[in-house]
Design a protein around this motif. Structure first.
Motif, short mmCIF file in Angstrom:
data_model
loop_
_atom_site.label_atom_id
_atom_site.label_comp_id
_atom_site.label_asym_id
_atom_site.label_seq_id
_atom_site.Cartn_x
_atom_site.Cartn_y
_atom_site.Cartn_z
N TRP A 1 -0.88 -12.44 8.79
CA TRP A 1 -2.28 -12.09 8.56
C TRP A 1 -2.56 -10.62 8.83
N ASP A 2 -1.67 -9.91 9.51
CA ASP A 2 -1.98 -8.56 9.96
C ASP A 2 -1.66 -7.50 8.91
N HIS A 3 -2.28 -6.34 9.08
CA HIS A 3 -1.89 -5.14 8.34
C HIS A 3 -1.97 -3.95 9.30
N LEU A 4 -2.14 -2.75 8.79
CA LEU A 4 -2.00 -1.54 9.62
C LEU A 4 -3.27 -1.09 10.32
N GLY A 5 -4.41 -1.73 10.00
CA GLY A 5 -5.64 -1.37 10.70
C GLY A 5 -6.23 -0.06 10.23
N ILE A 6 -6.67 0.75 11.16
CA ILE A 6 -7.26 2.06 10.88
C ILE A 6 -6.25 3.13 11.28
N GLY A 7 -5.95 4.05 10.34
CA GLY A 7 -4.93 5.06 10.62
C GLY A 7 -5.28 6.41 10.05
N LEU A 8 -4.26 7.18 9.72
CA LEU A 8 -4.50 8.51 9.19
C LEU A 8 -5.22 8.43 7.84
N PRO A 9 -6.18 9.32 7.58
CA PRO A 9 -6.91 9.28 6.30
C PRO A 9 -6.04 9.71 5.14
N ASP A 10 -6.31 9.13 3.96
CA ASP A 10 -5.61 9.57 2.76
C ASP A 10 -6.34 10.77 2.17
N ALA A 11 -5.95 11.17 0.97
CA ALA A 11 -6.55 12.36 0.35
C ALA A 11 -8.04 12.21 0.11
N LYS A 12 -8.50 10.96 0.01
CA LYS A 12 -9.94 10.70 -0.20
C LYS A 12 -10.70 10.51 1.10
N GLY A 13 -9.99 10.58 2.21
CA GLY A 13 -10.63 10.41 3.51
C GLY A 13 -10.72 8.97 3.97
N ASP A 14 -10.12 8.05 3.22
CA ASP A 14 -10.17 6.64 3.57
C ASP A 14 -9.17 6.36 4.68
N LYS A 15 -9.62 5.75 5.78
CA LYS A 15 -8.76 5.49 6.93
C LYS A 15 -8.46 4.01 7.14
N ILE A 16 -9.05 3.14 6.32
CA ILE A 16 -8.85 1.70 6.50
C ILE A 16 -7.73 1.21 5.59
N TYR A 17 -6.70 0.66 6.21
CA TYR A 17 -5.54 0.14 5.47
C TYR A 17 -5.79 -1.35 5.21
N ASN A 18 -6.45 -1.64 4.09
CA ASN A 18 -7.02 -2.96 3.83
C ASN A 18 -5.98 -4.06 3.65
N GLY A 19 -4.82 -3.74 3.10
CA GLY A 19 -3.76 -4.75 2.96
C GLY A 19 -4.14 -5.92 2.08
N ALA A 20 -4.58 -5.64 0.87
CA ALA A 20 -4.97 -6.72 -0.04
C ALA A 20 -3.76 -7.50 -0.54
N VAL A 21 -2.83 -6.82 -1.21
CA VAL A 21 -1.61 -7.49 -1.64
C VAL A 21 -0.75 -7.84 -0.44
#
Length: 557
Positions: free
Chosen positions: A327-347
């Motif tokens: 059920w887990d994924h990476l949580g909140i981490g380093l931002p991507d180029a768009k500033g998104d920090k949430i690693y949603n882990g859909a797939v």
């Protein structure tokens, strides 16, 4: 006499009718709802769940959601016993390690020092030794090739070198990867090629640390995956002697940095890499080149949760078929180029958990099978298969009485395919049964297209396999019914490059989930057959996991 005979005939007729009715009910086609799959993936990978990191608000929401879905389905709690009653979860104690404050890293060639940026040229992990800080100055670097000790192959990359106080520079994958032939079975990765083995081996040898050279092809993923997986919070099982498994320094560096360091030491990286592919390789010190670093570490012990639901068997409830997914994924981490920090882990891996929930609903709605069926949603897969490792070492239900494990990880949300695969190419009866079942759906088995990526060691079936339990991790096929192999391969490559372990792994409205819908019908049918039968699948006679299974044979007689 005639009345008795008539009564017997009537009773027999009723029995035949009841048997036929029961058979008709059991054989009634099950219905997997694509809309359910889409909804569960959308919810679990939403920003509200914050990337589902262990020991976070995201975990609390995830565990609550899974529990509620199992309750609504009508299943029983299958977790830890408390006051004689089972709960919905299994406690999983974990060490939690996070770098605190600035990370200072640099290398020197004796003439000048050059600063390195954490996450760019190099990615060091928070120390998992329990230390509150890591500091090393002018640590010598030693190239140890692929870092393999394999006595059964008469292979030793170390040749007696003393690594105490030194950083080992090591290549990813096996010595056979580049040539596709040799002592390690060609392209298919052995456990010696996994980064986990390399970190463990250097710790056993008392090294200050390990720096793995990242190259996309042998690693099977790009630098973004390395950065995002190693620069955030780390977890491990709670160990009595953590330094036996972890050196103080564990990290990766970009190939370009490695070449620079080798050049500064008067060495040719590519030439030495070629030499490392042979049994005669000897370690080489990067003379005059050293690495320095300093960073703080917050180390603590936390308790995460595996979520466990049960469909109790009607005749042999003490025998178990397990469906699993993390059920887990990476949580909140380093931002991507768009500033998104949430690693949603859909797939990865809301799809596998959506599959688990939908299978649970179907089993709950159908007549109870003869054996029990367990639905196991494990934690901390992204941190090294820790939730499944804990369950396999501390099983809620005896492993000797566990028929098999069907794991689901990162399934395709697109349309149907003509094939399916599993992680790795294991020789196990469970695969033979799955192949036969898939044929009835006109779906063929395609061996793991990238055995060199070591997928067998990267999914939650592996800890069960080590304990001898027949286990497979199901994978969606690549040959699409609409678009063929080219379309499927393009989609897979796009996902690995652009979304895997990145904030962009998010739910998409255009996903049909038709492929998962069909695949789950196959997996339900496989698991249901196992739950109805008296047979016990095993590993192939030549499998390294066969002996562990055979040891517990008496408990199944």
């Amino acid at each position: 006499m005639r009345k008795t005979k008539l009564a017997l005939l009537v009773t027999a007729a009723i029995a035949v009718f009841a048997t036929a009715a029961t058979a008709a009910t059991a054989a009634a086609p099950i219905r997997i709802e694509a809309s359910h799959l889409s909804h569960d993936v959308k919810v679990l990978s939403s920003d509200e769940f914050e990337g589902r990191a262990p020991n976070s608000a995201g975990e609390t929401k995830t565990v609550a959601y899974l529990t509620e879905q199992f309750i609504q389905a009508g299943l029983q709690p299958g977790g830890d016993l408390k006051d004689g009653k089972r709960g919905w979860t299994q406690d999983v104690p974990l060490g939690r390690f996070e770098i605190k404050g600035p990370v200072t890293l640099s290398f020197s060639d004796g003439k000048k020092a050059q600063t390195l940026t954490q996450g760019e040229e190099i990615a060091v992990r928070a120390a998992m030794t329990g230390a509150k800080s890591v500091e090393f100055k002018d640590a010598p670097l030693v190239f140890v090739g692929y870092g393999v000790t394999a006595p059964e192959r008469k292979w030793d990359d170390f040749k007696g070198v003393d690594l105490k106080g030194k950083l080992a520079v090591v290549l990813i994958n096996d010595p056979d990867f580049e040539t596709g032939k040799g002592e390690f079975g060609g392209k298919a990765m052995t456990y010696y090629g996994r980064w986990t083995y390399k970190f463990e081996e250097m710790a056993r040898r008392g090294a200050l640390g390990t720096i793995i050279v990242h190259e996309t092809a042998p690693a099977s993923y790009g630098w973004a995956t390395v950065k995002n997986s190693n620069t955030n919070v780390m977890y491990d099982i709670v160990r009595k002697n953590p330094t036996e498994a972890h050196a103080p320094v564990e990290g990766w560096m970009q190939r370009d940095l490695a070449k620079t360091l080798f050049t500064r030491a008067g060495l040719d990286f590519d030439k030495l890499k070629t030499q490392a592919q042979g049994r005669g390789f000897k370690p080489v010190e990067l003379k005059g080149v050293t690495l320095s670093g300093r960073y703080g570490v917050d180390a603590q012990v936390i308790t995460s949760k595996n979520v466990v639901a049960l469909r109790e068997g009607s005749e042999r409830p003490g025998e178990y078929v397990i469906y699993s997914g993390h059920w887990d994924h990476l949580g909140i981490g380093l931002p991507d180029a768009k500033g998104d920090k949430i690693y949603n882990g859909a797939v990865d891996n809301a799809t596998g958990i959506a599959a688990l929930l939908e299978l649970a609903r179907v089993y709950a709605a159908a007549p109870a099978p003869k054996r029990s069926v367990v639905f196991l949603a494990v934690t901390a897969e992204e941190k090294g298969l820790l939730g499944s490792e804990y369950y396999a070492s501390n099983p809620v239900y005896p492993l000797a009485k566990t028929v098999g494990v069907i794991n689901m990880d990162a399934l395709s949300p697109y349309g149907t395919t003509r094939d399916f695969t599993i992680s790795g190419n294991a020789k196990v009866d469970l695969l033979d049964q799955l192949v036969a079942k898939a044929k009835t759906y006109k779906v063929s088995y395609a061996p793991d297209p990238k055995p060199e990526a070591g997928h067998f060691f990267r999914s939650d079936h592996f800890p069960f396999a080590k304990q001898g339990v027949p286990a497979i991790s199901f994978g969606s096929g690549e040959t699409w019914n609409k678009g063929g192999a080219a379309a499927g391969k393009a989609a897979e490559e796009s996902y690995v490059t652009n979304n895997y372990h990145q904030p962009s792994d998010e739910w998409k409205a255009e996903w049909t989930f038709e492929g998962m819908q069909r695949d789950l019908e196959i997996l339900y049918s496989l698991g249901h057959d196992l739950a109805e039968s008296k047979s016990w699948p095993n590993w192939g006679k030549a499998s390294e996991f066969r002996a562990a299974r055979d040891k517990s044979a008496a408990e199944r007689n």
